[in-house]
Motif scaffolding. Structure first.
Motif, PDB file in Angstrom:
ATOM      1  N   LEU A 379       0.972  -1.305  -0.187  1.00  0.00           N
ATOM      2  CA  LEU A 379       0.196   0.239   0.209  1.00  0.00           C
ATOM      3  C   LEU A 379       0.721   1.281   0.009  1.00  0.00           C
ATOM      4  CD1 LEU A 379      -2.975   0.894  -0.147  1.00  0.00           C
ATOM      5  CD2 LEU A 379      -2.891   0.753   2.477  1.00  0.00           C
ATOM      6  N   VAL A 380       1.735   1.362   0.652  1.00  0.00           N
ATOM      7  CA  VAL A 380       2.673   2.512   0.913  1.00  0.00           C
ATOM      8  C   VAL A 380       3.628   2.831  -0.393  1.00  0.00           C
ATOM      9  CG1 VAL A 380       4.595   3.682   2.127  1.00  0.00           C
ATOM     10  CG2 VAL A 380       2.651   2.717   3.548  1.00  0.00           C
ATOM     11  N   PRO A 381       4.287   1.526  -0.690  1.00  0.00           N
ATOM     12  CA  PRO A 381       5.351   1.870  -2.125  1.00  0.00           C
ATOM     13  C   PRO A 381       4.216   2.051  -3.208  1.00  0.00           C
ATOM     14  CG  PRO A 381       5.096  -0.287  -1.158  1.00  0.00           C
ATOM     15  CD  PRO A 381       4.723   0.262   0.077  1.00  0.00           C
ATOM     16  N   PHE A 382       3.249   1.562  -3.299  1.00  0.00           N
ATOM     17  CA  PHE A 382       2.327   1.704  -4.425  1.00  0.00           C
ATOM     18  C   PHE A 382       1.966   3.140  -4.352  1.00  0.00           C
ATOM     19  CE2 PHE A 382      -1.820   1.849  -6.441  1.00  0.00           C
ATOM     20  CZ  PHE A 382      -1.539   1.146  -7.718  1.00  0.00           C
ATOM     21  N   ALA A 405       8.673   1.698 -15.735  1.00  0.00           N
ATOM     22  CA  ALA A 405       7.560   0.778 -15.798  1.00  0.00           C
ATOM     23  C   ALA A 405       8.156  -0.479 -16.256  1.00  0.00           C
ATOM     24  CB  ALA A 405       6.424   1.123 -16.618  1.00  0.00           C
ATOM     25  N   GLY A 406       9.163  -0.434 -17.392  1.00  0.00           N
ATOM     26  CA  GLY A 406       9.476  -1.650 -17.891  1.00  0.00           C
ATOM     27  C   GLY A 406      10.598  -2.397 -16.791  1.00  0.00           C
ATOM     28  N   GLY A 407      11.123  -1.638 -15.951  1.00  0.00           N
ATOM     29  CA  GLY A 407      11.746  -2.294 -14.892  1.00  0.00           C
ATOM     30  C   GLY A 407      11.059  -3.059 -13.901  1.00  0.00           C
ATOM     31  N   ASN A 408       9.764  -2.401 -13.503  1.00  0.00           N
ATOM     32  CA  ASN A 408       8.656  -2.864 -12.833  1.00  0.00           C
ATOM     33  C   ASN A 408       8.196  -4.202 -13.303  1.00  0.00           C
ATOM     34  OD1 ASN A 408       8.740  -0.716 -11.068  1.00  0.00           O
ATOM     35  ND2 ASN A 408       6.662  -0.321 -11.103  1.00  0.00           N
ATOM     36  N   VAL A 409       8.064  -4.176 -14.659  1.00  0.00           N
ATOM     37  CA  VAL A 409       7.427  -5.353 -15.132  1.00  0.00           C
ATOM     38  C   VAL A 409       8.457  -6.645 -15.155  1.00  0.00           C
ATOM     39  CG1 VAL A 409       6.737  -6.411 -17.360  1.00  0.00           C
ATOM     40  CG2 VAL A 409       5.715  -4.309 -16.769  1.00  0.00           C
ATOM     41  N   LEU A 432       1.705 -13.776  -6.303  1.00  0.00           N
ATOM     42  CA  LEU A 432       1.646 -12.994  -7.354  1.00  0.00           C
ATOM     43  C   LEU A 432       1.603 -11.675  -6.423  1.00  0.00           C
ATOM     44  CD1 LEU A 432      -0.622 -14.799  -9.800  1.00  0.00           C
ATOM     45  CD2 LEU A 432       1.465 -14.415  -9.910  1.00  0.00           C
ATOM     46  N   ALA A 433       0.817 -11.369  -5.519  1.00  0.00           N
ATOM     47  CA  ALA A 433       0.732 -10.283  -4.606  1.00  0.00           C
ATOM     48  C   ALA A 433       1.825  -9.810  -4.262  1.00  0.00           C
ATOM     49  CB  ALA A 433      -0.378 -10.530  -3.494  1.00  0.00           C
ATOM     50  N   LEU A 434       2.758 -10.716  -3.684  1.00  0.00           N
ATOM     51  CA  LEU A 434       4.274 -10.394  -3.353  1.00  0.00           C
ATOM     52  C   LEU A 434       5.036  -9.910  -4.318  1.00  0.00           C
ATOM     53  CD1 LEU A 434       6.095 -10.403  -0.743  1.00  0.00           C
ATOM     54  CD2 LEU A 434       6.769 -12.805  -1.514  1.00  0.00           C
ATOM     55  N   SER A 435       4.937 -10.328  -5.499  1.00  0.00           N
ATOM     56  CA  SER A 435       5.589  -9.960  -6.611  1.00  0.00           C
ATOM     57  C   SER A 435       5.245  -8.523  -6.968  1.00  0.00           C
ATOM     58  CB  SER A 435       5.433 -10.882  -7.943  1.00  0.00           C
ATOM     59  OG  SER A 435       5.809 -12.187  -7.759  1.00  0.00           O
ATOM     60  N   PHE A 436       3.902  -8.244  -6.936  1.00  0.00           N
ATOM     61  CA  PHE A 436       3.475  -6.922  -7.144  1.00  0.00           C
ATOM     62  C   PHE A 436       4.064  -6.002  -6.244  1.00  0.00           C
ATOM     63  CE2 PHE A 436       0.454  -3.581  -5.967  1.00  0.00           C
ATOM     64  CZ  PHE A 436       0.143  -3.071  -7.423  1.00  0.00           C
ATOM     65  N   TYR A 440       6.825  -2.645  -6.878  1.00  0.00           N
ATOM     66  CA  TYR A 440       6.736  -1.257  -6.517  1.00  0.00           C
ATOM     67  C   TYR A 440       7.819  -0.870  -5.457  1.00  0.00           C
ATOM     68  CZ  TYR A 440       2.427  -0.981  -9.588  1.00  0.00           C
ATOM     69  OH  TYR A 440       2.223  -0.923 -10.705  1.00  0.00           O
ATOM     70  N   VAL A 441       8.134  -1.551  -4.908  1.00  0.00           N
ATOM     71  CA  VAL A 441       9.199  -1.057  -3.896  1.00  0.00           C
ATOM     72  C   VAL A 441      10.455  -0.475  -4.710  1.00  0.00           C
ATOM     73  CG1 VAL A 441      11.013  -1.855  -2.200  1.00  0.00           C
ATOM     74  CG2 VAL A 441       8.501  -2.666  -1.948  1.00  0.00           C
ATOM     75  N   VAL A 442      10.719  -1.637  -5.540  1.00  0.00           N
ATOM     76  CA  VAL A 442      12.025  -1.244  -6.444  1.00  0.00           C
ATOM     77  C   VAL A 442      11.541   0.024  -7.376  1.00  0.00           C
ATOM     78  CG1 VAL A 442      13.450  -2.015  -8.412  1.00  0.00           C
ATOM     79  CG2 VAL A 442      12.953  -3.544  -6.527  1.00  0.00           C
ATOM     80  N   GLY A 443      10.671   0.052  -7.925  1.00  0.00           N
ATOM     81  CA  GLY A 443      10.287   1.155  -8.819  1.00  0.00           C
ATOM     82  C   GLY A 443       9.931   2.246  -8.281  1.00  0.00           C
ATOM     83  N   GLY A 444       9.565   2.302  -6.949  1.00  0.00           N
ATOM     84  CA  GLY A 444       9.615   3.511  -6.209  1.00  0.00           C
ATOM     85  C   GLY A 444      10.658   4.307  -5.780  1.00  0.00           C
ATOM     86  N   ALA A 445      11.721   3.219  -5.417  1.00  0.00           N
ATOM     87  CA  ALA A 445      13.234   3.772  -5.376  1.00  0.00           C
ATOM     88  C   ALA A 445      13.731   4.375  -6.476  1.00  0.00           C
ATOM     89  CB  ALA A 445      14.158   2.760  -4.743  1.00  0.00           C
TER      90      ALA A 445
END
Length: 540
Positions: A379-382, A405-409, A432-436, A440-445
């Motif tokens: 919730l927070v990172p997203f 987004a490419g890195g996120n995917v 799958l929820a954990l992967s999501f 977003y943790v990586v993408g947010g950073a």
């Protein structure tokens, strides 16, 4: 802060009612059609218009169209009226054509989105998709109208219109529940049942778009079809939109992978005879619940932020952009932080209370709740990630979000496949929820670092980090209280909808009260501002 809070409060009120009625809608549908084969078929069909809409206009709307309308309002002699009319004309023609094409290609779209569906499941999903796909056109028209309203600082109608949509679909679900003999049995569902579900879903979007068109008419916009498309700045939009399209394609590619793996989990369970497990319906419903706190506060703040930050960019006021963003993050986090922790504790209680009725069993609802618990981590990172994207969009930069987004995917897909092939079927959708979450943790950073460079001078990372830390400290006692209430109620009454309601009232209600008191004692300014605004409204 106060201006953002007032604008966000108007939207949050509408969004809260919209999300709550959305809960009722989802619960009614789950009770009527279940979360097994028929529920999976409906949810796959239901997501196709959203995927196509995002691919074709949704992403461009949030990142390109709003800043371009603001620019036209600022620099065009007529205040951007002609530009808005051309935009509506292009969108209407394009979306009508796309809706017709989507209906024709429904079987291919279902095949693309699923893995191991039975022939009957594929047939039902295709039929529902053909009934639901026409809503793309109305969805797009309503979205353009909403964007025009937002640039005029009119936020109420776009937030309240979905309530009517939800009420219509609730009515459709109740009609199905009482009129159909099929329930959640996909083999027993009739063509008239599918007609009711499909066209009823589309009718909700039609009414929603009509309300938005009426609202935009009331603020002075008059839709006159304009076909002088040379002045529609499609080239400028296209140059900016190419990267937005790449961004959306990448995100939807990730979602397509998720839907295939989630339906594959159901297929694996059937092959191994392990009984019902969480599938795409459970994932979809858990994701909707996860987005409630995000939708109420974060979407409201984001919607208010983007037009203002776009104006600051044109005025060269980078310091104002930094202040706007930092205030937005702290305001969002003040609600998102405790909500995420409480979801991690009370996820199954939420889903059992809402969904364990009719064609959805308690076990099915608990499976869904376990997925929701994992989403609580995200919730927070997203939310922070979504706020960061608006910094780039306010500059008209759609390239950077696409690359992120490419890195996120890649992170999401890689981890999803690893977990799909290593976890037992009943844990796959949780994986799958954990992967999501990890994506977003990586993408947010990454997004934070790049956005800081964009505004020149950082985004107040230390101040934001300090605020988040204090909010987590204030929220931990709330989570502990919720955990104690969950354990005690489960020991005394087991897991039923009634006991789950008790868990939520005692654990969630008392937990949030403790958080409010603790945050007040810790002088967390954002909570004080929210309490002051609410108290002022109530006192009038």
């Amino acid at each position: 802060m106060s201006r953002m809070l007032r604008a966000s409060a108007i939207m949050a009120a509408g969004t809260m009612v919209s999300r709550l009625t959305g809960f009722v809608r989802t619960a009614v549908l789950a009770s009527a059609i279940g979360v097994a084969a028929l529920g999976d078929a409906y949810n796959v069909a239901y997501t196709i218009p959203f995927i196509l809409f995002d691919l074709l206009i949704g992403g461009v709307l949030s990142s390109v169209i709003v800043p371009m309308i603001v620019k036209a309002q600022k620099f065009d002699a007529d205040g951007g009226r002609a530009y808005e009319q051309r935009l509506m004309t292009v969108a209407t023609m394009a979306l009508l054509a796309i809706a017709a094409l989507g209906v024709l290609c429904a079987p291919l779209l279902i095949e693309l989105l699923t893995t191991d569906l039975t022939p009957r499941g594929a047939d039902v999903a295709t039929t529902l998709a053909r009934y639901i796909l026409p809503q793309i056109a109305f969805f797009g028209i309503g979205a353009i109208a909403g964007a025009i309203l937002n640039t005029r600082d009119r936020y109420a109608a776009p937030m309240w219109a979905p309530v009517l949509n939800n009420l219509i679909v609730i009515t459709v679900g109740l009609l199905y529940l009482f009129a159909s003999r099929a329930g959640g049995d996909i083999d027993a569902v009739t063509s008239s049942d599918l007609l009711l579900l499909g066209l009823g879903t589309t009718a909700g979007i039609v009414i929603q778009s009509v309300v938005l068109v009426i609202a935009v008419h009331r603020v002075g916009f008059r839709f006159v079809p304009r076909f002088d498309l040379r002045n529609a700045r499609l080239g400028e939009m296209g140059r900016a939109g190419v990267w937005t399209l790449a961004f959306v394609v990448l995100n939807q590619t990730g979602y397509i992978i998720t839907t295939n793996l989630a339906t594959g989990a159901t297929g694996k369970a059937a092959e191994q005879g392990t009984g019902n497990v969480a599938g795409i319906a459970s994932y979809s419903y858990a994701f909707q619940l996860f987005q409630l706190p995000y939708g109420i506060i974060a979407v409201s703040v984001i919607t208010a932020m983007l037009p203002r930050m776009s104006r600051y960019v044109h005025e060269g006021r980078f310091d104002a952009i930094r202040d706007e963003f930092a205030s937005g993050v702290r305001l969002v986090a003040s609600v998102i932080v405790p909500a995420g922790l409480l979801l991690m504790v009370l996820g199954p209680a939420v889903t059992v209370l809402i969904f364990a009725h009719g064609s959805t069993s308690v076990d099915d609802a608990v499976n869904m709740g376990n997925v929701l618990q994992v989403f609580g981590l995200a919730l927070v990172p997203f939310s922070v990630y979504q706020l960061l994207l608006r910094v780039f969009y306010s500059f008209g930069d759609t390239r950077t979000p696409a690359l992120i987004a490419g890195g996120n995917v890649l992170v999401n897909a890689a981890l999803s496949f690893i977990l799909y092939f290593t976890l037992p079927p009943h844990l796959i959708v949780m994986g799958l929820a954990l992967s999501f979450t990890a994506a977003y943790v990586v993408g947010g950073a990454v997004a934070w670092r790049l956005a800081s460079r964009k505004v020149g001078g950082g985004l107040g990372g230390r101040i934001v980090a300090s605020g988040l830390s204090r909010m987590y400290v204030a929220a931990i006692p709330a989570a502990v209280i919720a955990l104690i209430a969950l354990w005690a109620t489960k020991q005394l009454a087991g897991v039923t909808p009634l006991s789950s309601g008790i868990m939520l009232v005692t654990g969630g209600g008392l937990g949030m009260l403790i958080y409010l008191v603790t945050s007040q004692r810790m002088r967390i300014a954002e909570i004080s501002s929210i309490i002051g605004l609410v108290a002022g409204r109530v006192g009038r």
